[in-house]
Design an enzyme around this catalytic site. Structure first.
Site, PDB file in Angstrom:
ATOM      1  N   GLU A   1       0.864  -1.256   0.051  1.00 39.25           N
ATOM      2  CA  GLU A   1      -0.137   0.173   0.090  1.00 39.25           C
ATOM      3  C   GLU A   1       0.896   1.393  -0.071  1.00 39.25           C
ATOM      4  OE1 GLU A   1      -4.092  -1.926   1.717  1.00 39.25           O
ATOM      5  OE2 GLU A   1      -2.715  -0.715   3.212  1.00 39.25           O
TER       6      GLU A   1
ATOM      7  N   GLU B   1      -6.133  -7.560  -1.953  1.00 39.80           N
ATOM      8  CA  GLU B   1      -7.033  -7.562  -0.577  1.00 39.80           C
ATOM      9  C   GLU B   1      -8.328  -7.190  -0.841  1.00 39.80           C
ATOM     10  OE1 GLU B   1      -5.231  -5.406   2.570  1.00 39.80           O
ATOM     11  OE2 GLU B   1      -2.961  -5.695   1.982  1.00 39.80           O
TER      12      GLU B   1
END
Length: 415
Positions: free
Chosen positions: A229, A337
């Protein structure tokens, strides 16, 4: 996933509970481990503590899908970031055998674990220390068998034995387990300057070289992942794009046989989208620009409507938009995810439409929910509000059945 807001880590007697500088100037900072330059292909003097590198085919891109285990196919995976931070081999084996039994072909694992002060480790597993006061080079690998890099060796070896592939993530945007903050603590700067700071980048590239050399013989590595991320709030999107381009090219020079991916959340950049948060460019990431990087083999995106301020139904739109971007680029795209919190009255009902969109309306190569959890011989696996427990009814639907459905899908990418 932004872990520090969600997890409490307890490391105690085997229990883990819920808890761009140009690469041309990069030099090794591991005086005892590397040759004089991380640019070279010279292997480190240290080798894994267990058998790694069994014969087997390495995963590769095949159009918009992947050739995995000698077969081009759709499939499902999961996330189990904590595997390399378990202190017992039996726990690692149990978790990976259950992941394999589910029908998941891939799981995503943290390949990082940094601290700045080893005296404050409190027994936790860590792979490297970043501290210029303690070490002339500023960094040092922890080779301790009980809480150092041998714990990650155990994961790669067990993955080979269970025929599970590993996406190995090399850095964390968040502070958990030592992310970008540990580099900036040691070498100065902050979470945005990190991407262009030569000292932090030298250290990061040195760590990449160490990890890649250690495991590049293993067919269990699905892909090297640059960062979990990555964000650069307030930066032009070119900062992340240039960094990702340089870093992925560096890895490809070290290891041309494994795939490389970014690990981003898939933010779109204006003029794409409606200008709301996920399309605003606020986090300094441009999914489409990054997908075009030649040395990134596939694109990733994440899905957390509850964190980002969207209705769960928007999730299927987000999935379809990334599928369209992958189709335009001619590259695989992975829903890396996705999750709904456990306090939702029926999160299975919230997540099933996302899985149905992936399965029936897109050519998304694979998806992996956040996150796999189980009961281990020495205690519980990591727990957060998104964990889905092996053997439960919701796991049977979102895990086992979805894995079967993805494997049964005809391996053509027409959508």
């Amino acid at each position: 996933m932004k872990l520090f807001a969600l997890l409490t880590f307890v490391f105690c007697l085997g229990l883990v509970a819920a808890a761009p500088a140009s690469t041309s100037t990069s030099k090794s900072l591991y005086s005892s481990t590397f040759s004089n330059s991380t640019q070279t292909s010279t292997a480190p003097s240290s080798t894994p503590t267990v058998s790694i590198g069994k014969p087997g085919q390495k995963a590769r891109v095949k159009g918009r899908l992947f050739d995995i285990n000698g077969k081009t196919q759709y499939f499902a995976g999961t996330n189990s970031w904590w595997l390399g931070h378990l202190p017992e081999d039996d726990d690692v084996q149990t978790a990976l055998s259950e992941i394999a039994a589910t029908g998941f072909l891939v799981t995503r694992v943290w390949g990082f674990g940094n601290i700045n002060d080893p005296s404050a480790s409190n027994g936790q597993v860590y792979y490297q220390v970043l501290n210029e006061t303690l070490y002339q080079s500023g960094q040092k690998i922890n080779y301790n068998a009980t809480n150092g890099i041998p714990r990650l060796d155990s994961v790669i070896s067990a993955a080979e034995k269970n025929d599970v592939k590993i996406v190995l993530t090399l850095l964390n945007n968040w502070n958990d387990l030592g992310g970008i903050n540990t580099y900036t603590n040691a070498f100065g700067g902050n979470s945005t300057s990190f991407y262009t700071d030569s000292r932090s980048q030298d250290a990061y590239l040195a760590y990449i070289s160490f990890i890649v050399h250690r495991y590049k013989s293993s067919p269990a590595i699905f892909a090297w992942e640059l960062c979990n991320e990555c964000r650069c709030r307030g930066c032009p999107s070119s900062t992340i794009t240039n960094w990702a381009s340089d870093t992925s090219a560096y890895i490809k020079a070290l290891d041309s046989t494994h795939m490389v991916t970014l690990g981003d959340e898939g933010w779109f950049y204006p003029p794409e989208g409606d200008g709301s948060y996920a399309y605003s460019g606020y986090e300094g990431v441009d999914f489409i620009a990054n997908l075009a990087i030649p040395t990134l083999d596939y694109g990733t995106f994440h899905l957390y409507p509850d964190q980002w301020g969207y209705d769960p139904s928007w999730g299927s739109t987000w999935i379809a938009q990334h599928n369209a971007a992958g189709k335009a680029a001619g590259k695989p795209v992975v829903l890396e995810e996705y999750a709904s919190p456990s306090w939702e009255p029926n999160r299975t009902a919230l997540m099933l439409p996302w899985q149905a969109t992936v399965l029936n309306e897109t050519s998304i190569a694979y998806d992996s929910f956040w996150q796999f959890a189980t009961t281990l011989p020495t205690g519980m696996s990591d727990v957060d509000q998104y964990s889905i427990y092996y053997g439960t009814a919701e796991y049977g639907v979102l895990g086992t059945q979805h894995a079967r459905d993805m494997l049964a899908k005809k391996a053509v990418a027409t959508l």
